[in-house]
Write a protein that holds these residues in place. Sequence first.
Motif, PDB file in Angstrom:
ATOM      1  N   UNK A 194      50.199  62.836  39.805  1.00 50.35           N
ATOM      2  CA  UNK A 194      48.792  62.920  39.409  1.00 50.35           C
ATOM      3  C   UNK A 194      47.859  62.910  40.623  1.00 50.35           C
ATOM      4  N   UNK A 195      47.975  61.884  41.464  1.00 49.61           N
ATOM      5  CA  UNK A 195      46.944  61.604  42.461  1.00 49.61           C
ATOM      6  C   UNK A 195      46.847  62.658  43.553  1.00 49.61           C
ATOM      7  N   UNK A 196      47.979  63.135  44.071  1.00 49.17           N
ATOM      8  CA  UNK A 196      47.921  64.069  45.196  1.00 49.17           C
ATOM      9  C   UNK A 196      47.653  65.508  44.765  1.00 49.17           C
ATOM     10  N   UNK A 197      47.523  65.727  43.471  1.00 50.54           N
ATOM     11  CA  UNK A 197      47.161  67.058  43.005  1.00 50.54           C
ATOM     12  C   UNK A 197      45.716  67.355  43.392  1.00 50.54           C
ATOM     13  N   UNK A 198      45.442  68.572  43.812  1.00 49.45           N
ATOM     14  CA  UNK A 198      44.095  68.959  44.216  1.00 49.45           C
ATOM     15  C   UNK A 198      43.234  69.240  42.994  1.00 49.45           C
ATOM     16  N   UNK A 199      42.886  68.170  42.302  1.00 55.16           N
ATOM     17  CA  UNK A 199      42.085  68.298  41.090  1.00 55.16           C
ATOM     18  C   UNK A 199      41.214  67.053  40.934  1.00 55.16           C
ATOM     19  N   UNK A 200      40.202  67.176  40.076  1.00 59.88           N
ATOM     20  CA  UNK A 200      39.313  66.035  39.837  1.00 59.88           C
ATOM     21  C   UNK A 200      40.078  64.849  39.277  1.00 59.88           C
ATOM     22  N   UNK A 201      40.989  65.088  38.347  1.00 55.61           N
ATOM     23  CA  UNK A 201      41.734  63.985  37.744  1.00 55.61           C
ATOM     24  C   UNK A 201      42.566  63.254  38.782  1.00 55.61           C
ATOM     25  N   UNK A 202      43.028  63.982  39.810  1.00 55.53           N
ATOM     26  CA  UNK A 202      43.835  63.367  40.857  1.00 55.53           C
ATOM     27  C   UNK A 202      43.048  62.349  41.653  1.00 55.53           C
ATOM     28  N   UNK A 203      41.899  62.775  42.223  1.00 50.43           N
ATOM     29  CA  UNK A 203      41.159  61.805  43.028  1.00 50.43           C
ATOM     30  C   UNK A 203      40.381  60.815  42.164  1.00 50.43           C
ATOM     31  N   UNK A 204      40.149  61.152  40.882  1.00 49.47           N
ATOM     32  CA  UNK A 204      39.529  60.175  39.980  1.00 49.47           C
ATOM     33  C   UNK A 204      40.486  59.004  39.735  1.00 49.47           C
ATOM     34  N   UNK A 205      41.747  59.318  39.425  1.00 50.20           N
ATOM     35  CA  UNK A 205      42.731  58.258  39.173  1.00 50.20           C
ATOM     36  C   UNK A 205      42.987  57.449  40.450  1.00 50.20           C
ATOM     37  N   UNK A 206      43.197  58.156  41.580  1.00 49.86           N
ATOM     38  CA  UNK A 206      43.481  57.459  42.830  1.00 49.86           C
ATOM     39  C   UNK A 206      42.333  56.576  43.275  1.00 49.86           C
ATOM     40  N   UNK A 207      41.109  57.109  43.247  1.00 45.96           N
ATOM     41  CA  UNK A 207      39.960  56.330  43.698  1.00 45.96           C
ATOM     42  C   UNK A 207      39.630  55.186  42.754  1.00 45.96           C
ATOM     43  N   UNK A 208      39.971  55.356  41.466  1.00 48.75           N
ATOM     44  CA  UNK A 208      39.772  54.259  40.521  1.00 48.75           C
ATOM     45  C   UNK A 208      40.720  53.113  40.823  1.00 48.75           C
ATOM     46  N   UNK A 209      41.934  53.422  41.228  1.00 45.90           N
ATOM     47  CA  UNK A 209      42.855  52.370  41.671  1.00 45.90           C
ATOM     48  C   UNK A 209      42.242  51.594  42.834  1.00 45.90           C
ATOM     49  N   UNK A 210      41.656  52.304  43.794  1.00 46.64           N
ATOM     50  CA  UNK A 210      41.024  51.644  44.942  1.00 46.64           C
ATOM     51  C   UNK A 210      39.840  50.792  44.504  1.00 46.64           C
ATOM     52  N   UNK A 211      39.048  51.296  43.564  1.00 49.20           N
ATOM     53  CA  UNK A 211      37.901  50.536  43.064  1.00 49.20           C
ATOM     54  C   UNK A 211      38.350  49.219  42.448  1.00 49.20           C
ATOM     55  N   UNK A 212      39.376  49.277  41.614  1.00 51.17           N
ATOM     56  CA  UNK A 212      39.868  48.065  40.951  1.00 51.17           C
ATOM     57  C   UNK A 212      40.476  47.108  41.968  1.00 51.17           C
ATOM     58  N   UNK A 213      41.278  47.632  42.896  1.00 55.49           N
ATOM     59  CA  UNK A 213      41.972  46.781  43.865  1.00 55.49           C
ATOM     60  C   UNK A 213      40.994  46.062  44.787  1.00 55.49           C
ATOM     61  N   UNK A 214      40.065  46.809  45.368  1.00 55.00           N
ATOM     62  CA  UNK A 214      39.104  46.184  46.281  1.00 55.00           C
ATOM     63  C   UNK A 214      38.142  45.291  45.511  1.00 55.00           C
ATOM     64  N   UNK A 215      37.810  45.681  44.266  1.00 52.13           N
ATOM     65  CA  UNK A 215      36.986  44.823  43.423  1.00 52.13           C
ATOM     66  C   UNK A 215      37.654  43.479  43.179  1.00 52.13           C
ATOM     67  N   UNK A 216      38.958  43.508  42.914  1.00 57.11           N
ATOM     68  CA  UNK A 216      39.721  42.261  42.772  1.00 57.11           C
ATOM     69  C   UNK A 216      39.643  41.440  44.051  1.00 57.11           C
ATOM     70  N   UNK A 217      39.802  42.098  45.190  1.00 53.32           N
ATOM     71  CA  UNK A 217      39.782  41.380  46.469  1.00 53.32           C
ATOM     72  C   UNK A 217      38.442  40.670  46.665  1.00 53.32           C
ATOM     73  N   UNK A 218      37.349  41.367  46.399  1.00 53.82           N
ATOM     74  CA  UNK A 218      36.018  40.777  46.566  1.00 53.82           C
ATOM     75  C   UNK A 218      35.827  39.597  45.608  1.00 53.82           C
ATOM     76  N   UNK A 219      36.225  39.779  44.355  1.00 54.69           N
ATOM     77  CA  UNK A 219      36.006  38.740  43.348  1.00 54.69           C
ATOM     78  C   UNK A 219      36.836  37.489  43.632  1.00 54.69           C
ATOM     79  N   UNK A 220      38.114  37.665  43.958  1.00 56.02           N
ATOM     80  CA  UNK A 220      38.971  36.511  44.230  1.00 56.02           C
ATOM     81  C   UNK A 220      38.511  35.796  45.504  1.00 56.02           C
ATOM     82  N   UNK A 221      38.039  36.548  46.485  1.00 57.90           N
ATOM     83  CA  UNK A 221      37.487  35.928  47.695  1.00 57.90           C
ATOM     84  C   UNK A 221      36.252  35.098  47.351  1.00 57.90           C
ATOM     85  N   UNK A 222      35.372  35.656  46.531  1.00 62.84           N
ATOM     86  CA  UNK A 222      34.179  34.916  46.096  1.00 62.84           C
ATOM     87  C   UNK A 222      34.574  33.616  45.389  1.00 62.84           C
ATOM     88  N   UNK A 223      35.539  33.676  44.479  1.00 62.39           N
ATOM     89  CA  UNK A 223      35.974  32.480  43.760  1.00 62.39           C
ATOM     90  C   UNK A 223      36.510  31.424  44.721  1.00 62.39           C
TER      91      UNK A 223
END
Length: 259
Positions: free
Chosen positions: A182-211
């Motif tokens: 999915x992710x490495x395909x040159x399509x919107x769905x590819x970078x949407x799925x991949x970048x959403x993983x990054x959003x969730x992962x870094x969001x977790x990092x920020x939130x757990x650090x804040x806690x």
Amino acid sequence: MLPTTSVNSRSQGNGALNSRDAARHTAGAKRYKYLRRLFHFQQMDFEFAVWQMLYLFTSPQKVYRNFHYRKQTKDQWARDDPAFLVLLSIWLCVSTIGFGFVLDMGFVETIKLLLWVVFIDCVGVGLLIATLMWFISNKYLVKHRSRDYDVEWGYAFDVHLNAFYPLLVILHFIQLFFINYVIVLNSFIGYFVGNTFWLIAIGYYIYVTFLGYSALPFLKNTVILLYPFALLLLLYLVSLAMGWNFTQALCSFYKYRVK
């Protein structure tokens, strides 16, 4: 379950340790005890470490309640049991090998990638972030500066490890199943799925650090640690508009590293 018994190790309730306790709780003594247990697996509580890893995803506040209990009973905020670090290292090694497999790397290339990820991305960057957060929190976030109220460096490193674990699982394990299909395909769905993983992962990092830092009662204005969320969301939206694929960039970077 969390221990509920509260034991105050301070003498006479005045917040001061007697001379024997003070010697036992010096930074050097804590570091020696931690490193000594690192080589005695039978002294590590792996069951409790697994419990913490589970709750870092489902209810990270419960993990930091245990840090409060440790402060009451052992007069230190930082972990004195390296079991969490050992399990995190195993997760890191296994997931990195999986990354090497997904990227079709050979044995030598995978070993090179493993060394890079463990010693640079995890240890090196972790020490840098922990030191930076230790300095910032003690310099700008402590309510009343004194020797009795300061953020332990070991605790800052523990907060980083707590925040790093969900990021590791999301980006280095769950994401692996989507990269080639999915992710490495040159399509919107590819970078949407991949970048959403990054959003969730870094969001977790920020939130757990804040806690982690908001759990310390002698710190103030810890809500500022949530401010990077705004920048993260803005970067996410811009990346979708521009067609940037963070995961594809990471894969290219990993391949470049092991050449």
